[in-house]
Design an enzyme around this catalytic site. Structure first.
Site, PDB file in Angstrom:
ATOM      1  N   THR A 141      -3.267  -1.344  -8.251  1.00  0.00           N
ATOM      2  CA  THR A 141      -2.481  -1.006  -7.056  1.00  0.00           C
ATOM      3  C   THR A 141      -2.099  -2.298  -6.346  1.00  0.00           C
ATOM      4  OG1 THR A 141      -4.580  -0.559  -5.913  1.00  0.00           O
ATOM      5  CG2 THR A 141      -3.351   1.331  -6.749  1.00  0.00           C
ATOM      6  N   LYS A 174      -9.936  -2.545 -12.072  1.00  0.00           N
ATOM      7  CA  LYS A 174      -8.960  -2.776 -11.020  1.00  0.00           C
ATOM      8  C   LYS A 174      -9.686  -2.785  -9.690  1.00  0.00           C
ATOM      9  CE  LYS A 174      -7.026  -0.289  -8.477  1.00  0.00           C
ATOM     10  NZ  LYS A 174      -7.167   0.032  -6.996  1.00  0.00           N
ATOM     11  N   THR A 198     -11.705  -0.233  -3.437  1.00  0.00           N
ATOM     12  CA  THR A 198     -11.429   0.815  -4.428  1.00  0.00           C
ATOM     13  C   THR A 198     -11.474   0.122  -5.788  1.00  0.00           C
ATOM     14  OG1 THR A 198     -10.063   1.945  -2.854  1.00  0.00           O
ATOM     15  CG2 THR A 198      -9.680   2.478  -5.153  1.00  0.00           C
ATOM     16  N   GLU A 230      -7.895  -9.006  -1.675  1.00  0.00           N
ATOM     17  CA  GLU A 230      -6.645  -9.033  -0.922  1.00  0.00           C
ATOM     18  C   GLU A 230      -6.604 -10.229   0.029  1.00  0.00           C
ATOM     19  OE1 GLU A 230      -5.669  -4.254  -0.963  1.00  0.00           O
ATOM     20  OE2 GLU A 230      -6.714  -5.117   0.754  1.00  0.00           O
ATOM     21  N   ASN A 246      -3.330  -4.880   4.661  1.00  0.00           N
ATOM     22  CA  ASN A 246      -3.889  -3.567   4.973  1.00  0.00           C
ATOM     23  C   ASN A 246      -3.244  -2.924   6.199  1.00  0.00           C
ATOM     24  OD1 ASN A 246      -6.253  -2.783   3.099  1.00  0.00           O
ATOM     25  ND2 ASN A 246      -6.441  -4.988   3.397  1.00  0.00           N
ATOM     26  N   THR A 302       2.881   1.861   4.909  1.00  0.00           N
ATOM     27  CA  THR A 302       4.191   1.831   5.579  1.00  0.00           C
ATOM     28  C   THR A 302       5.232   1.142   4.717  1.00  0.00           C
ATOM     29  OG1 THR A 302       3.630  -0.231   6.713  1.00  0.00           O
ATOM     30  CG2 THR A 302       3.151   1.840   7.849  1.00  0.00           C
TER      31      THR A 302
END
Length: 413
Positions: A154, A180, A191, A277, A408, A413
């Protein structure tokens, strides 16, 4: 020297496995989003899953299947919709997915395991998924590992894949894996998804035990942001196609197989932490001198998960006090007079006493690690000793940057 070697092929390097990954249209980005892992014969199946009370339908589905059946033939994973917190309709989507794939593969639906990743609260786009299953099956290949690795990610920036080979009773035995994960990573089984293939023959109970121990030393020792996911799943299939004698105990062959499984899991886990991230570097914390291994792992994960430690590393600030504070709140008893802390080669504290050190040089070490320049590595190494015990353990994470908040804040959005 290890008893294994790295080989090409990733997930499909073990004999008897094929996989595929396609763009079905589940993601708005039109990136690859549907993956399939397939064993040509029945494979012993094991799994470790999230401990969250809010779980994805695929997690409950797999838990139930593995309680009643010890083998599987296929794993299907969709990316885009987590199908978590979706109630009875989400569970029905999971059941329908298994039925649709079983029909196309001409196997029993009970032989299929499921995984999902994506936005929590969103059901799978079932019409799109069902329409894509024929193509997904048609593209199964012994060279499909990389396509599969791409189809499960993702917010990941890179795919995560590895394959290792060892020799057992004069025959090659292989383990392959993909994973992942980039955000919402703090597994307590993050996740994260992990899929392992193996062509050894191994007993059901032992394979589950091996996977759990390997998970405790790998995926359960990484953290990006302290958030445990609703979908965390680590699933491993062993199909026996190496034609080696069945491994039923932790004899020499059993120990060799578990060591290789742990290495695969640790490689994939570190790849997730490195790809956190907004991260600029991997952080590895090693704790020694604890009373036992579990205590050492707990201290290590507390340190690597500290927002203050992570922020200091991003700021290239060798603030060892934050490391000491995190170790102290880990819930593990030790004498602070025994505490030793090193950052790379810089000894910052010994026997509970702060030491003079070159702050500019230590800060440059952090800068060089973030740039991948320090000994050609992007790893910040933190070493901590808390006594004279035999317990040792490692944990992996990353720094905490401005980009983490941006990624995040804009996720849905």
């Amino acid at each position: 020297m290890s008893d294994w070697k790295v080989i090409e092929g990733g997930l499909t390097a073990p004999k008897g496995f094929k996989s595929s990954g396609i763009t079905a249209g589940l993601k708005p980005s039109k990136a690859p989003d549907l993956a399939l892992i397939y064993s040509e014969t029945d494979a012993i199946a094991a799994g470790v899953f999230t401990t969250s009370e809010v779980r994805a339908a695929c997690v409950d589905y797999c838990r139930q299947k593995l309680q009643t059946k010890s083998s599987a033939r296929a794993i299907i994973c969709n990316a885009g919709q987590a199908n978590a917190a979706t109630g009875e309709l989400g569970l029905q989507d999971a059941l329908d997915t298994a039925e649709a794939l079983a029909k196309e593969l001409n196997i029993d639906a009970d032989s299929i395991l499921l995984a999902s990743t994506g936005v929590i609260g969103q059901r799978i786009k079932m019409d799109i998924l069902k329409n894509a299953i024929p193509q997904l099956v048609a593209e199964l290949s012994e060279n499909g590992g990389e396509a599969t690795a791409k189809a499960i990610i993702t917010t990941d920036l890179v795919t995560k894949s590895i394959a290792l080979e060892t020799i057992i009773d004069d025959r090659p035995v292989r383990i392959g894996g993909i994973s992942k994960g980039s955000g919402m990573i703090h597994p307590n089984m993050a996740t994260m998804l992990g899929f392992i293939t193996c062509d050894a023959a191994v007993s059901t109970q032992l394979w589950q035990q091996m996977l759990k121990r390997a998970c405790d030393k790998s995926f359960n020792q990484i953290t990006v942001d302290g958030d445990t996911s609703t979908n965390d799943s680590l699933i491993a299939l062993a199909n026996g196609q190496s034609r080696t004698p069945a491994i039923t105990s932790l004899d020499e062959n059993g120990q060799k197989l578990e060591a290789m499984l742990t290495e695969v899991c640790q490689h994939l886990a570190k790849a997730i932490a490195r790809d956190g991230e907004g991260a600029t570097c991997l952080v590895e914390v090693e704790v020694t001198g604890a009373t036992d291994e579990a205590s050492a792992r707990q201290i290590a994960k507390t340190i690597v998960g500290s927002s203050l430690v992570k922020s200091a590393i991003f700021g290239r600030d060798p603030n060892w006090g934050r490391i000491a504070a995190a170790a102290g709140r880990a819930g593990v008893q030790f004498n602070q007079d025994d505490l030793m802390i090193k950052l790379g080669d810089f000894l910052l504290m010994e026997r509970g006493q702060p030491l003079p050190f070159d702050r500019v040089a230590a800060s440059n070490y952090l800068k060089q690690a973030a740039a991948g320049e320090y000994l050609k590595s992007d790893t910040v190494a933190i070493s901590v000793s808390v006594g004279n015990g035999s317990g040792s353990g490692k944990a992996w994470g990353c720094d905490l940057s401005y980009d983490y908040v941006k990624i995040n804040a804009e996720y849905t959005t």
